[in-house]
Design an enzyme around this catalytic site. Structure first.
Site, PDB file in Angstrom:
ATOM      1  N   ASP A   9       0.878  -1.164   0.000  1.00 50.57           N
ATOM      2  CA  ASP A   9       0.000   0.000   0.000  1.00 50.57           C
ATOM      3  C   ASP A   9       0.926   1.227   0.000  1.00 50.57           C
ATOM      4  O   ASP A   9       2.121   1.111   0.320  1.00 50.57           O
ATOM      5  CB  ASP A   9      -0.883  -0.020   1.251  1.00 50.57           C
ATOM      6  CG  ASP A   9      -1.595   1.296   1.454  1.00 50.57           C
ATOM      7  OD1 ASP A   9      -2.234   1.767   0.494  1.00 50.57           O
ATOM      8  OD2 ASP A   9      -1.509   1.858   2.563  1.00 50.57           O
ATOM      9  N   ASP A  11      -0.207   5.190   0.745  1.00 55.96           N
ATOM     10  CA  ASP A  11      -0.500   6.210   1.771  1.00 55.96           C
ATOM     11  C   ASP A  11      -0.579   5.574   3.153  1.00 55.96           C
ATOM     12  O   ASP A  11      -1.386   4.671   3.388  1.00 55.96           O
ATOM     13  CB  ASP A  11      -1.817   6.923   1.436  1.00 55.96           C
ATOM     14  CG  ASP A  11      -1.697   7.726   0.162  1.00 55.96           C
ATOM     15  OD1 ASP A  11      -0.876   8.648   0.123  1.00 55.96           O
ATOM     16  OD2 ASP A  11      -2.405   7.402  -0.811  1.00 55.96           O
TER      17      ASP A  11
HETATM   18  C1  XBP Z   1      -5.352   6.189   0.204  1.00 58.36           C
HETATM   19  C2  XBP Z   1      -6.491   7.053  -0.062  1.00 58.36           C
HETATM   20  C3  XBP Z   1      -6.297   8.207  -0.972  1.00 58.36           C
HETATM   21  C4  XBP Z   1      -5.389   9.292  -0.425  1.00 58.36           C
HETATM   22  C5  XBP Z   1      -5.409  10.521  -1.292  1.00 58.36           C
HETATM   23  O1  XBP Z   1      -5.805   4.960   0.755  1.00 58.36           O
HETATM   24  O2  XBP Z   1      -7.595   6.814   0.410  1.00 58.36           O
HETATM   25  O3  XBP Z   1      -7.562   8.770  -1.202  1.00 58.36           O
HETATM   26  O4  XBP Z   1      -5.863   9.677   0.854  1.00 58.36           O
HETATM   27  O5  XBP Z   1      -5.176  10.230  -2.635  1.00 58.36           O
HETATM   28  P1  XBP Z   1      -4.870   3.664   0.751  1.00 58.36           P
HETATM   29  P2  XBP Z   1      -6.196  10.661  -3.793  1.00 58.36           P
HETATM   30  O6  XBP Z   1      -3.636   4.008   1.532  1.00 58.36           O
HETATM   31  O7  XBP Z   1      -5.698   2.614   1.478  1.00 58.36           O
HETATM   32  O8  XBP Z   1      -4.604   3.275  -0.660  1.00 58.36           O
HETATM   33  O9  XBP Z   1      -6.595  12.066  -3.504  1.00 58.36           O
HETATM   34  O10 XBP Z   1      -5.447  10.494  -5.069  1.00 58.36           O
HETATM   35  O11 XBP Z   1      -7.388   9.743  -3.709  1.00 58.36           O
HETATM   36 MG    MG Z   2      -2.952   3.208   3.321  1.00 57.18          MG
END
Ligand code: XBP
Ligand code: MG
Length: 250
Positions: A9, A11
């Site tokens: 993953d 973020d």
């Molecule tokens: C990541 C997200 C994303 C980020 C922002 O979740 O939910 O929406 O917060 O990126 P994960 P975007 O770590 O579970 O993949 O604005 O491009 O959506």
């Molecule tokens: Mg995440």
């Protein structure tokens, strides 16, 4: 069943991108659009239950009297804000606002050195991955990954398993051959529904969350790892291979 790939993953797992990255960029986008909206640290934590920045904006607008009424107008505004936010996020990242979490560089290098495949399965937009990985790992980062599945490839955001199912397909392996690295309940659910055993390293926003059903848990990749009753002093390729094999035969 030997371990054949790590699926990362992004973020919260590779880096703490949310509080000082995406959140700040959303606020800058609101300002650029002349909107009085601001997401403070605590409110953003609540909004993180909604995966996807565009979806998060639409969700937040439901509670705002000054958001456009008609759905089509709301969607247009959310799209424009989201695109603006992603440009601002890339600038923040390029400026060095975000660092990798402990152990991430080391584990990625170990995978490369020891021939363990790696992939990305994320809900974030491809431009954000590009900006972050280029800054953290250099311009050649893509060569180290067998698959990079982002929001544009998997429009069904986590907790839907689509990103994991696509990554497995592109790697050409089954779920039991892989191990997911995740930081959030939505991420754990996505990997679990795809059948991928998951090591959770909770990010700052999810420190108090429940991670029932994960295969392993660690504060960060440099810390001790608990794995279905077994343990290892830190997360490295050899401990992951050993624990994964034990878990699969249990
Ligand atoms: C990541 C997200 C994303 C980020 C922002 O979740 O939910 O929406 O917060 O990126 P994960 P975007 O770590 O579970 O993949 O604005 O491009 O959506
Ligand atoms: Mg995440």
């Amino acid at each position: 069943m030997p371990l054949r790939a790590l699926i990362w993953d992004v973020d919260g797992t590779v880096a703490e991108t949310e509080r000082d990255g995406h959140r700040v960029a959303f606020n800058q986008a609101f300002q650029a659009f002349g909107l009085p909206w601001r997401w403070d640290v605590a409110h953003y934590g609540e909004l993180l239950r909604v995966a996807g920045g565009y979806e998060r904006l639409l969700f937040d607008m439901q509670a705002r009297a000054d958001a456009p009424g008609p759905l089509a107008e709301r969607s247009r505004l959310a799209r424009a804000l989201h695109q603006c936010k992603n440009r601002l996020y890339a600038d923040l990242v390029a400026g060095g606002a975000i660092r990798a979490r402990p152990g991430v560089h080391r584990l990625m290098h170990e995978c490369l050195a020891l021939g363990l495949a790696q992939a990305v399965a994320t809900t974030t937009s491809r431009a954000n991955v590009e900006a972050l990985f280029t800054r953290l790992f250099g311009g050649q980062w893509r060569k180290g990954f067998g698959a990079v599945v982002c929001a544009e490839d998997a429009p069904e955001k986590k907790p839907h398993p689509q990103a994991y199912l696509l990554a497995l397909g592109q790697l050409g392996i089954t779920a039991a051959d892989a191990l997911a690295l995740e930081d959030s309940p939505n991420g754990l659910m996505a990997a679990s529904v795809a059948g991928v055993p998951t090591l959770v390293t909770p990010s700052e926003y999810f420190g108090g969350a429940s991670f029932d059903g994960c295969a392993g848990l660690c504060d960060d990749l440099e810390g001790p790892l608990n794995w279905r009753g077994a343990s290892a002093p830190r997360v490295d390729v050899s401990s992951l291979r050993r624990l994964h094999a034990a878990g699969m035969s249990a």
